[in-house]
Write a protein that holds these residues in place. Structure first.
Motif, PDB file in Angstrom:
ATOM      1  N   LYS A  69      -0.174   9.335   6.915  1.00 35.71           N
ATOM      2  CA  LYS A  69      -0.745  10.612   7.348  1.00 35.71           C
ATOM      3  C   LYS A  69      -0.255  11.759   6.467  1.00 35.71           C
ATOM      4  CE  LYS A  69      -1.313   9.333  12.227  1.00 35.71           C
ATOM      5  NZ  LYS A  69      -0.835   9.576  13.631  1.00 35.71           N
ATOM      6  N   ASN A  70       1.024  11.742   6.125  1.00 36.81           N
ATOM      7  CA  ASN A  70       1.587  12.809   5.290  1.00 36.81           C
ATOM      8  C   ASN A  70       0.989  12.828   3.888  1.00 36.81           C
ATOM      9  OD1 ASN A  70       3.236  13.532   7.421  1.00 36.81           O
ATOM     10  ND2 ASN A  70       5.013  12.383   6.672  1.00 36.81           N
ATOM     11  N   ASN A  71       0.435  11.695   3.459  1.00 37.24           N
ATOM     12  CA  ASN A  71      -0.160  11.600   2.131  1.00 37.24           C
ATOM     13  C   ASN A  71      -1.685  11.511   2.185  1.00 37.24           C
ATOM     14  OD1 ASN A  71       2.070  11.079  -0.172  1.00 37.24           O
ATOM     15  ND2 ASN A  71       2.781  10.195   1.763  1.00 37.24           N
ATOM     16  N   ASN A  72      -2.243  11.859   3.355  1.00 33.68           N
ATOM     17  CA  ASN A  72      -3.712  11.861   3.544  1.00 33.68           C
ATOM     18  C   ASN A  72      -4.335  10.510   3.199  1.00 33.68           C
ATOM     19  OD1 ASN A  72      -3.884  14.665   4.318  1.00 33.68           O
ATOM     20  ND2 ASN A  72      -3.563  15.193   2.161  1.00 33.68           N
ATOM     21  N   ILE A  73      -3.659   9.445   3.586  1.00 39.54           N
ATOM     22  CA  ILE A  73      -4.157   8.081   3.372  1.00 39.54           C
ATOM     23  C   ILE A  73      -4.547   7.496   4.723  1.00 39.54           C
ATOM     24  CG2 ILE A  73      -3.522   5.736   2.667  1.00 39.54           C
ATOM     25  CD1 ILE A  73      -1.640   7.005   0.617  1.00 39.54           C
ATOM     26  N   ALA A  74      -5.753   7.001   4.803  1.00 35.67           N
ATOM     27  CA  ALA A  74      -6.232   6.417   6.052  1.00 35.67           C
ATOM     28  C   ALA A  74      -5.718   4.990   6.201  1.00 35.67           C
ATOM     29  CB  ALA A  74      -7.762   6.428   6.095  1.00 35.67           C
ATOM     30  N   VAL A  75      -5.195   4.676   7.364  1.00 37.04           N
ATOM     31  CA  VAL A  75      -4.856   3.284   7.662  1.00 37.04           C
ATOM     32  C   VAL A  75      -6.170   2.503   7.722  1.00 37.04           C
ATOM     33  CG1 VAL A  75      -3.754   1.713   9.300  1.00 37.04           C
ATOM     34  CG2 VAL A  75      -2.845   4.035   8.976  1.00 37.04           C
ATOM     35  N   PRO A  76      -6.300   1.402   6.994  1.00 36.78           N
ATOM     36  CA  PRO A  76      -7.620   0.764   6.826  1.00 36.78           C
ATOM     37  C   PRO A  76      -8.081  -0.081   8.010  1.00 36.78           C
ATOM     38  CG  PRO A  76      -5.966  -0.478   5.616  1.00 36.78           C
ATOM     39  CD  PRO A  76      -5.259   0.735   6.169  1.00 36.78           C
ATOM     40  N   TYR A  77      -7.932   0.435   9.225  1.00 34.60           N
ATOM     41  CA  TYR A  77      -8.357  -0.320  10.400  1.00 34.60           C
ATOM     42  C   TYR A  77      -9.840  -0.687  10.335  1.00 34.60           C
ATOM     43  CZ  TYR A  77      -3.989   1.126  12.746  1.00 34.60           C
ATOM     44  OH  TYR A  77      -2.668   1.329  13.093  1.00 34.60           O
ATOM     45  N   ASP A  78     -10.675   0.311  10.057  1.00 32.35           N
ATOM     46  CA  ASP A  78     -12.117   0.075  10.053  1.00 32.35           C
ATOM     47  C   ASP A  78     -12.521  -0.889   8.938  1.00 32.35           C
ATOM     48  OD1 ASP A  78     -12.479   1.730  12.236  1.00 32.35           O
ATOM     49  OD2 ASP A  78     -12.930   3.508  11.021  1.00 32.35           O
ATOM     50  N   ASP A  79     -11.888  -0.764   7.774  1.00 33.46           N
ATOM     51  CA  ASP A  79     -12.202  -1.676   6.671  1.00 33.46           C
ATOM     52  C   ASP A  79     -11.810  -3.113   7.018  1.00 33.46           C
ATOM     53  OD1 ASP A  79     -13.234   0.334   5.097  1.00 33.46           O
ATOM     54  OD2 ASP A  79     -11.357   0.710   4.037  1.00 33.46           O
ATOM     55  N   VAL A  80     -10.660  -3.265   7.664  1.00 34.08           N
ATOM     56  CA  VAL A  80     -10.233  -4.611   8.053  1.00 34.08           C
ATOM     57  C   VAL A  80     -11.236  -5.214   9.021  1.00 34.08           C
ATOM     58  CG1 VAL A  80      -8.473  -5.944   9.270  1.00 34.08           C
ATOM     59  CG2 VAL A  80      -7.778  -4.175   7.648  1.00 34.08           C
ATOM     60  N   ARG A  81     -11.628  -4.439  10.021  1.00 29.74           N
ATOM     61  CA  ARG A  81     -12.588  -4.952  11.008  1.00 29.74           C
ATOM     62  C   ARG A  81     -13.932  -5.286  10.369  1.00 29.74           C
ATOM     63  NH1 ARG A  81      -9.887  -1.379  15.270  1.00 29.74           N
ATOM     64  NH2 ARG A  81     -10.710   0.390  14.106  1.00 29.74           N
ATOM     65  N   ALA A  82     -14.321  -4.494   9.381  1.00 35.25           N
ATOM     66  CA  ALA A  82     -15.612  -4.706   8.719  1.00 35.25           C
ATOM     67  C   ALA A  82     -15.559  -5.816   7.676  1.00 35.25           C
ATOM     68  CB  ALA A  82     -16.088  -3.407   8.076  1.00 35.25           C
ATOM     69  N   GLY A  83     -14.358  -6.310   7.365  1.00 34.14           N
ATOM     70  CA  GLY A  83     -14.216  -7.345   6.350  1.00 34.14           C
ATOM     71  C   GLY A  83     -14.280  -6.811   4.935  1.00 34.14           C
ATOM     72  N   THR A  84     -14.012  -5.515   4.755  1.00 38.39           N
ATOM     73  CA  THR A  84     -14.122  -4.880   3.435  1.00 38.39           C
ATOM     74  C   THR A  84     -12.779  -4.308   2.961  1.00 38.39           C
ATOM     75  OG1 THR A  84     -14.861  -2.818   4.502  1.00 38.39           O
ATOM     76  CG2 THR A  84     -16.558  -4.341   3.722  1.00 38.39           C
ATOM     77  N   TRP A  85     -11.697  -4.930   3.363  1.00 35.94           N
ATOM     78  CA  TRP A  85     -10.351  -4.536   2.950  1.00 35.94           C
ATOM     79  C   TRP A  85      -9.951  -5.455   1.806  1.00 35.94           C
ATOM     80  CZ3 TRP A  85      -6.298  -1.770   2.122  1.00 35.94           C
ATOM     81  CH2 TRP A  85      -4.976  -2.233   2.232  1.00 35.94           C
ATOM     82  N   TYR A  86      -9.885  -4.891   0.565  1.00 35.10           N
ATOM     83  CA  TYR A  86      -9.688  -5.699  -0.638  1.00 35.10           C
ATOM     84  C   TYR A  86      -8.377  -5.348  -1.347  1.00 35.10           C
ATOM     85  CZ  TYR A  86     -14.717  -6.451   0.047  1.00 35.10           C
ATOM     86  OH  TYR A  86     -15.940  -6.752   0.580  1.00 35.10           O
ATOM     87  N   LEU A  87      -7.959  -6.265  -2.234  1.00 34.44           N
ATOM     88  CA  LEU A  87      -6.724  -6.057  -2.992  1.00 34.44           C
ATOM     89  C   LEU A  87      -6.784  -4.767  -3.799  1.00 34.44           C
ATOM     90  CD1 LEU A  87      -3.965  -7.014  -3.970  1.00 34.44           C
ATOM     91  CD2 LEU A  87      -5.131  -8.426  -5.676  1.00 34.44           C
ATOM     92  N   ASP A  88      -7.914  -4.453  -4.391  1.00 29.88           N
ATOM     93  CA  ASP A  88      -8.039  -3.211  -5.164  1.00 29.88           C
ATOM     94  C   ASP A  88      -7.750  -1.984  -4.308  1.00 29.88           C
ATOM     95  OD1 ASP A  88      -8.597  -4.388  -7.588  1.00 29.88           O
ATOM     96  OD2 ASP A  88     -10.773  -4.240  -7.389  1.00 29.88           O
ATOM     97  N   ASP A  89      -8.138  -2.040  -3.026  1.00 29.22           N
ATOM     98  CA  ASP A  89      -7.884  -0.915  -2.125  1.00 29.22           C
ATOM     99  C   ASP A  89      -6.389  -0.722  -1.906  1.00 29.22           C
ATOM    100  OD1 ASP A  89     -10.660  -0.571  -1.731  1.00 29.22           O
ATOM    101  OD2 ASP A  89     -10.664  -2.125  -0.187  1.00 29.22           O
ATOM    102  N   TRP A  90      -5.684  -1.820  -1.746  1.00 28.01           N
ATOM    103  CA  TRP A  90      -4.234  -1.750  -1.537  1.00 28.01           C
ATOM    104  C   TRP A  90      -3.542  -1.217  -2.793  1.00 28.01           C
ATOM    105  CZ3 TRP A  90      -0.633  -6.576  -0.690  1.00 28.01           C
ATOM    106  CH2 TRP A  90       0.611  -6.147  -0.220  1.00 28.01           C
ATOM    107  N   ILE A  91      -3.972  -1.708  -3.955  1.00 26.64           N
ATOM    108  CA  ILE A  91      -3.389  -1.253  -5.213  1.00 26.64           C
ATOM    109  C   ILE A  91      -3.604   0.252  -5.400  1.00 26.64           C
ATOM    110  CG2 ILE A  91      -3.577  -1.411  -7.727  1.00 26.64           C
ATOM    111  CD1 ILE A  91      -4.248  -4.399  -7.345  1.00 26.64           C
ATOM    112  N   LYS A  92      -4.824   0.692  -5.163  1.00 24.57           N
ATOM    113  CA  LYS A  92      -5.147   2.115  -5.318  1.00 24.57           C
ATOM    114  C   LYS A  92      -4.324   2.966  -4.349  1.00 24.57           C
ATOM    115  CE  LYS A  92      -9.020   5.365  -5.134  1.00 24.57           C
ATOM    116  NZ  LYS A  92     -10.485   5.514  -4.885  1.00 24.57           N
ATOM    117  N   MET A  93      -4.146   2.468  -3.134  1.00 24.53           N
ATOM    118  CA  MET A  93      -3.400   3.189  -2.111  1.00 24.53           C
ATOM    119  C   MET A  93      -1.953   3.450  -2.542  1.00 24.53           C
ATOM    120  SD  MET A  93      -2.607   1.804   1.740  1.00 24.53           S
ATOM    121  CE  MET A  93      -4.346   1.602   2.126  1.00 24.53           C
ATOM    122  N   THR A  94      -1.334   2.489  -3.206  1.00 28.85           N
ATOM    123  CA  THR A  94       0.079   2.625  -3.564  1.00 28.85           C
ATOM    124  C   THR A  94       0.295   3.658  -4.663  1.00 28.85           C
ATOM    125  OG1 THR A  94      -0.001   0.826  -5.209  1.00 28.85           O
ATOM    126  CG2 THR A  94       0.513   0.226  -2.932  1.00 28.85           C
TER     127      THR A  94
END
Length: 492
Positions: free
Chosen positions: A211-236
């Motif tokens: 929240k402090n870094n304006n990053i959304a926890v990917p709950y919706d992406d996980v549920r939709a099946g669209t949570w990918y490795l590239d997303d995690w890499i970009k997030m870090t």
């Protein structure tokens, strides 16, 4: 349990709807019940949904039988996840104890433990081989790791040949499929024990830091099946703070992700199997040079060694500097770990956190894979009554799924499993997708699934994959040949 309640609610609604339906006559008078209306078929087909968690063994008893679990009572990895000696007022301990007590009362049996001489769960396999060879009826269930050497010498029951086991039920999880080759399955991969969850590789995430870094926890992406490795890499990349302002990446700086040394079950967590069956289902084959494995190496090496400011990688942990401490101190956005490790230090966590599954490698991966080192419970061939043993194992697995798994989920989330829908959804997704790699449990010392360790050791952003594979290819081929001889009767 939440799932059971939903099923019962749907069933009740369907029955109420069916009872409220009436046949319509063709006349204008609603009171006219004669003529054509009488001859019409007014039967309403009722659709019922069977409860998948229903008890299939009502009325079955075994007249005081002593159901024996063989293992080391001090083993906190395997044995303690199926057997507890007494209630202690602890959530998971008492869930296991009460599950076993319910099984004892139901089947009129006593569950006891047979103490293994050694305190090493891996050496138990060496202890039981001579006992089985001698034909001694020494236990009903062996609780240990690395049982491949026992089944390869025909010491364990093939669970696929036991009619009592219903592998379509949710308490068997996908792990039973991953360990089945040519209709042969020798280790019990089920909710009979919670270490399937405890040793599942997941991602812990600091929600406050997100929240402090304006990053959304990917709950919706996980549920939709669209949570990918590239997303995690970009997030870090978006999370790095030089805490002491010295211009160097220190251990106590704030990071998006951190890693030290070798990390188990990483390729499996991204849906990659290094030993698979061929298309004809006639042999196991080497799948190390698959496009998926190479893609993983390219992405991971770029992530670890390509200058990502939000990633800290060290070849080994330094004294007093543990990844778990980084997370509990609140300086780490995400942490890859087995689910059970952070549970041990939850009293140190004073921020909101959540648990999410590993992402998919890419859009071609069909579903999430929650890689676990698994539980190894096996039935020795010396058991006198396979049906009795299987019935008790099946029902212990069923009640473990109903009662013990939710208790462990709630412990992992500090009591938020029932109250926070986002967290509950993530844990349910994780629990229903636990996967135990066949290669990780059976292949042997060549360990093709761990080839990335050798590649990472170079610490280059461009992986040198082919040369590392070539150095191991011969050993991998020998291990696979031995497996094919056992599973298919051929070394090819």
């Amino acid at each position: 349990m939440k799932r059971t309640s939903k099923l019962l609610s749907l069933l009740l609604a369907a029955l109420m709807l069916a009872s409220s339906m009436v046949a319509c006559s063709s006349g204008d008078d609603p009171a006219d019940t004669s003529g054509a209306a009488d001859s019409a078929d007014t039967t309403v087909a009722e659709e019922t949904t069977a409860d998948p968690l229903a008890d299939p063994f009502t009325g079955v008893t075994y007249d005081g039988y002593n159901f024996r679990l063989y293992g080391h009572i001090g083993d906190t990895v395997v044995f303690s996840t199926i057997y507890r000696e007494e209630e202690k007022g602890e959530t998971v301990n008492d869930a296991v104890f009460n599950r076993n007590k319910a099984i004892e009362d139901k089947f009129k049996i006593k569950i006891s433990h047979v103490q293994a001489p050694c305190n090493d769960m891996y050496n138990i396999r060496n202890e039981v081989l001579p006992i089985i060879s001698a034909g001694d009826d020494f236990c009903d269930l062996i609780c240990a790791e690395g049982m491949d050497t026992v089944y390869k010498q025909n010491g364990l029951v093939n669970l696929r040949e036991v009619d009592v086991f219903d592998f379509s039920k949710p308490w068997w999880l996908p792990a039973a499929e991953s360990q089945t080759i040519n209709n042969k399955l020798f280790t019990v991969q089920s909710a009979i024990a919670y270490n399937m969850l405890a040793y599942a590789r997941v991602i812990y995430m600091n929600v406050d830091l997100a929240k402090n870094n304006n990053i959304a926890v990917p709950y919706d992406d996980v549920r939709a099946g669209t949570w990918y490795l590239d997303d995690w890499i970009k997030m870090t990349k978006d999370v790095y703070k030089d805490v002491n302002g010295n211009g160097a990446k220190d251990w106590n700086d704030v990071y998006g992700m951190s890693m030290s040394g070798k990390q188990w079950t990483t390729v499996e967590a991204l849906g990659i199997e290094t030993v698979i069956e061929n298309e004809q289902k006639t042999a196991l084959v080497d799948n190390v040079m698959s496009p998926e494995y190479q893609k993983f190496l390219e992405k991971s090496c770029s992530w670890l060694f390509g200058g990502n400011p939000g990633f800290l990688f060290r070849t080994s942990a330094k004294s007093g500097e543990a990844i778990l401490d980084q997370f509990t101190n609140g300086t780490l956005l995400t942490m890859s770990n087995f689910m059970q490790n952070p549970i041990k230090v939850m009293d140190k966590i004073n921020f909101e956190y959540t648990i999410i599954p590993f992402p998919k490698l890419d859009e071609n991966q069909k579903d999430y894979r929650v890689a676990s080192t698994g539980n190894n419970f096996a039935i020795p061939t010396t058991v006198k009554d396979i049906t009795r043993t299987a019935t008790i194992v099946e029902d212990m697995s069923r009640l473990g799924y109903i009662d013990v798994f939710p208790a462990y989920k709630d412990l992992a989330l500090r009591g938020r499993y029932s109250s926070n829908q986002d967290c509950a959804d993530m844990i349910d997704i994780i629990a229903d997708r636990v996967w135990v790699s066949f290669a990780n449990m059976n292949v042997g010392s060549s360990a093709p699934q761990h080839l990335y360790w050798d590649v990472w050791a170079d610490q280059k952003d461009t992986p040198e994959f082919a040369s590392k594979y070539a150095a191991k290819q011969g050993a991998i081929a020998k291990d696979i040949a031995k497996l094919n001889e056992f599973y298919y009767g051929t070394g090819k």
